[in-house]
Design a protein around this motif. Structure first.
Motif, PDB file in Angstrom:
ATOM      1  N   ASN A   1      36.119  53.178  39.742  1.00  0.00           N
ATOM      2  CA  ASN A   1      36.963  53.248  38.456  1.00  0.00           C
ATOM      3  C   ASN A   1      38.087  53.280  39.011  1.00  0.00           C
ATOM      4  N   SER A   2      38.949  53.743  40.195  1.00  0.00           N
ATOM      5  CA  SER A   2      39.802  53.160  40.132  1.00  0.00           C
ATOM      6  C   SER A   2      40.175  51.503  40.552  1.00  0.00           C
ATOM      7  N   PHE A   3      39.123  51.006  41.488  1.00  0.00           N
ATOM      8  CA  PHE A   3      39.362  49.302  41.092  1.00  0.00           C
ATOM      9  C   PHE A   3      39.797  48.686  39.485  1.00  0.00           C
ATOM     10  N   ALA A   4      38.416  49.410  38.656  1.00  0.00           N
ATOM     11  CA  ALA A   4      38.597  48.440  37.364  1.00  0.00           C
ATOM     12  C   ALA A   4      40.497  48.988  36.785  1.00  0.00           C
TER      13      ALA A   4
ATOM     14  N   TYR B   1      34.969  43.712  33.209  1.00  0.00           N
ATOM     15  CA  TYR B   1      33.980  44.753  34.335  1.00  0.00           C
ATOM     16  C   TYR B   1      33.651  45.268  34.071  1.00  0.00           C
ATOM     17  N   GLY B   2      33.340  46.166  33.866  1.00  0.00           N
ATOM     18  CA  GLY B   2      32.961  47.491  33.559  1.00  0.00           C
ATOM     19  C   GLY B   2      31.577  47.267  32.620  1.00  0.00           C
TER      20      GLY B   2
ATOM     21  N   THR C   1      43.192  49.292  38.436  1.00  0.00           N
ATOM     22  CA  THR C   1      44.185  48.725  39.721  1.00  0.00           C
ATOM     23  C   THR C   1      44.016  47.508  38.628  1.00  0.00           C
ATOM     24  N   LEU C   2      42.995  46.371  37.867  1.00  0.00           N
ATOM     25  CA  LEU C   2      42.864  45.419  37.144  1.00  0.00           C
ATOM     26  C   LEU C   2      43.469  45.706  35.945  1.00  0.00           C
ATOM     27  N   VAL C   3      44.640  47.271  35.629  1.00  0.00           N
ATOM     28  CA  VAL C   3      44.743  46.321  34.058  1.00  0.00           C
ATOM     29  C   VAL C   3      46.914  47.026  35.252  1.00  0.00           C
ATOM     30  N   GLY C   4      46.746  47.256  35.955  1.00  0.00           N
ATOM     31  CA  GLY C   4      48.222  47.597  36.508  1.00  0.00           C
ATOM     32  C   GLY C   4      48.614  46.558  37.460  1.00  0.00           C
TER      33      GLY C   4
END
Length: 227
Positions: free
Chosen positions: A58-61, A47-48, A63-66
Motif C-alpha cells: 500500500n505504501s508503494f500505491a 494499480y490496486g 507513492t504513485l499519488v505523491g
C-alpha cells in the motif's frame, strides 16, 4: 482606498512579483494540482485493481499519488522561474535512488505517474486524460491475457522413483512444466511449475497420499522463471 489598504496592496504586489506569482499562474497551478490529485488517485486505483504480484504494498500505491503531485509541482515551478529551473536540474542530478524495483510493472506505474504529473504541470490537461485512458486500456488488455491462470511452484520430496512418476501423473489435467529434479542420497526433490485457473488444490492431497512422498509444498509465483 485608504492608506492602509494601499500599503497592503503594495506589499502583496511586491511579494507576488518577487515570487513570480500572478493571478493567471495561481489559477493554473490550482487547477493543475487538483487534476494531479484526481489522476494520481485514479492511477492508485488502477494499480490496486490490476495488481498481479504476491504481496501488495500500500505504501508503494500511495507513492504513485505523491509522484504525480510532486512532478506536477516541479514542472510548475520550473516553468515559472528560470533560476528555479536551473536549481532543480542541479539538485535532482545529485539525487540517487537505491530502492530496488522487484516487478517491472511497478516501474511502469512510476513512470506513468511522473509523466502525467509533468503533462499536467505543462498545462496539457487533455493529453494527460488521454494518456490515462490509453494506459488503462493497455493494462486491461495485457492483464487479461496474462491472467489466464495463477502460476504456482510445486516442490515435493520423495524417496522412491515411482513416486516421482506418480506425481506427474496426478498433474496430467493441469498445465505444468518440470523445472528441476535434484537427488540428495535416497531423497529426491522435484520442482514443477503449475498454472491453475482456479483455487482448487485437491491435487495436493492426492500427491501427499502417494507412497514414498515425504512432503509437498505449493507456492504462488509471480515473474519469470529460468531454470
Amino acid at each position: 482606498m485608504n492608506l492602509q489598504d494601499y500599503f497592503k496592496n503594495s506589499v502583496w504586489e511586491s511579494f507576488s512579483s518577487s515570487q513570480g506569482l500572478t493571478q493567471d499562474f495561481v489559477v493554473t497551478a490550482v487547477i493543475a494540482m487538483l487534476f494531479s490529485v484526481v489522476l494520481g488517485i485514479f492511477i492508485y486505483k488502477i494499480y490496486g485493481h490490476y495488481f498481479g504480484g504476491v504481496v501488495y504494498s500500500n505504501s508503494f500505491a500511495v507513492t504513485l499519488v505523491g509522484m504525480t503531485v510532486l512532478s506536477c509541482m516541479l514542472t510548475l515551478a520550473i516553468s515559472s522561474n528560470i533560476v528555479i529551473s536551473l536549481g532543480m536540474v542541479g539538485a535532482l542530478s545529485i539525487v540517487r535512488y537505491r530502492t530496488a524495483i522487484k516487478d517491472p510493472m511497478d516501474l511502469l506505474y512510476l513512470f506513468w505517474s511522473i509523466s502525467v504529473g509533468i503533462t499536467l504541470g505543462a498545462g496539457l490537461y487533455l493529453l494527460a486524460v488521454a494518456t490515462i485512458i490509453i494506459m488503462t486500456f493497455v493494462v486491461h488488455i495485457f492483464y487479461n491475457k496474462k491472467k489466464k491462470g495463477v502460476i504456482y511452484i510445486l516442490v515435493a520430496h520423495y524417496e522412491e522413483e515411482l513416486a516421482g512418476d506418480e506425481i506427474l501423473r496426478k498433474l496430467h489435467k493441469i498445465k505444468h512444466q518440470l523445472k528441476s529434479k535434484t537427488f540428495r542420497g535416497k531423497l529426491t526433490e522435484i520442482t514443477v511449475e503449475l498454472i491453475c485457473k482456479n483455487n482448487n488444490t485437491l491435487f495436493l492431497e492426492q500427491i501427499r497420499e502417494i507412497e514414498g512422498v515425504k512432503d509437498v509444498s505449493l507456492i504462488q509465483y509471480n515473474g519469470e522463471y529460468h531454470g
